[in-house]
Design a protein around this motif. Sequence first.
Motif, PDB file in Angstrom:
ATOM      1  N   LYS A  75      -4.992  -7.245   3.812  1.00  0.00           N
ATOM      2  CA  LYS A  75      -5.042  -7.000   2.367  1.00  0.00           C
ATOM      3  C   LYS A  75      -5.087  -8.361   1.667  1.00  0.00           C
ATOM      4  CE  LYS A  75      -4.261  -2.521   2.976  1.00  0.00           C
ATOM      5  NZ  LYS A  75      -5.225  -1.463   2.622  1.00  0.00           N
ATOM      6  N   GLU A  85      -4.480  -8.752  -2.307  1.00  0.00           N
ATOM      7  CA  GLU A  85      -3.063  -8.604  -2.638  1.00  0.00           C
ATOM      8  C   GLU A  85      -2.254  -9.777  -2.093  1.00  0.00           C
ATOM      9  OE1 GLU A  85      -4.959  -6.398  -1.300  1.00  0.00           O
ATOM     10  OE2 GLU A  85      -4.902  -4.529  -2.453  1.00  0.00           O
ATOM     11  N   LEU A 105       1.022  -8.359   4.289  1.00  0.00           N
ATOM     12  CA  LEU A 105      -0.306  -8.160   3.704  1.00  0.00           C
ATOM     13  C   LEU A 105      -1.389  -8.868   4.510  1.00  0.00           C
ATOM     14  CD1 LEU A 105       0.600  -8.538  -0.083  1.00  0.00           C
ATOM     15  CD2 LEU A 105       0.034  -6.427   1.135  1.00  0.00           C
ATOM     16  N   PRO A 114       0.838  -1.213   0.000  1.00  0.00           N
ATOM     17  CA  PRO A 114       0.000   0.000   0.000  1.00  0.00           C
ATOM     18  C   PRO A 114       0.863   1.250   0.000  1.00  0.00           C
ATOM     19  CG  PRO A 114       0.002  -1.017   2.168  1.00  0.00           C
ATOM     20  CD  PRO A 114       0.726  -1.970   1.258  1.00  0.00           C
ATOM     21  N   HIS A 117      -2.175  -6.946   7.687  1.00  0.00           N
ATOM     22  CA  HIS A 117      -2.920  -5.708   7.424  1.00  0.00           C
ATOM     23  C   HIS A 117      -4.224  -5.980   6.662  1.00  0.00           C
ATOM     24  CE1 HIS A 117       0.971  -4.040   8.522  1.00  0.00           C
ATOM     25  NE2 HIS A 117       0.390  -2.873   8.676  1.00  0.00           N
TER      26      HIS A 117
END
Length: 496
Positions: A142, A145, A137, A98, A140
């Motif tokens: 995500k 991704e 990832l 990000p 967090h």
Amino acid sequence: MPEDVEMNDSAQPAPAAAPAAADAPAPAPALSTLQHLKEIASVVEAGSLTKEVRRISRAIRLTVALRRRLAAPDVAAFLAFALPPSSEAFTRLSPLLPKEDGSEMDVDAAAPAAQVSIKHGLPEIEIYCYLLVLIFLIDHKKYDEAKACANSSIARLKNLNRRTVDVLASRLYSYYSYVHELTNSLAEIRGTLLGLHRMATLHHDELGQETLLNLLLRNYLHYNLYDQAEKLRSKAPRFEAHSNQQFCRYLFYLGKIRTIQLEYTDAKESLLQAARKAPTAARGFRIQCNKWAILVRLLLGEIPERTVFMQKGMKAALTPYFELTNAVRVGDLEVFRVVADKFGSTFSADRTSNLIVRLRHNVIRTGLRNISISYSRISLADIAKKLRLDTKTAVADAESIVAKAIRDGAVDATIDHANGWVVSKETGDVYSTNEPQAAFNSRIAFCLNMHNEAVKALRFPPNSHKEKESAEKRRERLQQEEELAKHMAEEDDDDF
């Protein structure tokens, strides 16, 4: 590893400073997250060049301890440091991070650390970068991704056959399956996992085989494909366990398979062994093991001890199973129905509802055993009333239940079909039978088995009987053991 850099203060010391304070050494400055990552990369590089897998394992432990401090700028700067800008891995990984405007990296500007340089082009460094980005990832959330990163890493791993990559690959396999489980797409990767397991077998990668076998078993059990899971488990190659965490998972999955297949004795042994071997930090895993072990013991006709439900940190999670155990112990069908309805959502979430249905017969058998002990002679109609059999053919059902209990040896009685009575035989001295011998035999076998496993788990330094250990080697070994103990809790928490 980088050497300590001596820093000189530009300002003159105050004249009033005490001599003792002037002679005291300045505390070492704390390293930034980026500098920690660079040092971990140097450890990975050393393990790759010297072909020492233990260094790669140490790098993973250090990364697990550092994962809560990771930020997007740190990871991006590390990728620029570890990978050539023109490499395929850098091109794939950089867009997944990000973009955080205005954020600063964790850098200690007052005390710059020594420069660390690594050799570009090492597969171990590249795979470590994939692992680092994937962990970041997932932490967090995500997930899209992370799934793209996991797929790219698996595609890269298929072209590698290096023993120093095996430790990193096993972690990537775990996160690859985990991120697909989070996105409810486990069925999509089953063929890929089977192919990776075949590849690990051909490459003699035993740690990869161990990890992938557990991931496949978890994949099958997630969709209740117990027969396919058992076929895979029975035909998979056998070898010595390399990871305690993976061995605990295997025992747990084996216990679940054995439970569904009605092999309760083997299931009980596997589940209890998994709960005992699991690290203390893996509380969620131990709770699941205890839930299944409690139900298996109830299905075997045993009543778990109260201490099982009062373990530290497990009391609230095991409360539904404690009330269920009380209902089975009393042998009251009505209480059993109330508990099953009250905690139905909990049992469904734990995926143990089908085992609760099986317990109904054990509740009836326990109630029948209590009746046979209390009454020397009782009618079948009274048995049906006491067992609360609310059916039109309650007496016939009671007769069938009593006959089956007598055949299985649960009740020592006879049925007088002409008068509709059940006559219990007098209870003899249990010590005149072989039951005490069988109980002592099972306990002795358990202790001997635990002793044998403890002996197998002992580790000795190579050639310890041939050469004496020097003082320098001893200090190095003790330092490595301290580092291992320091990061063991973080590693166990991450694994489970």
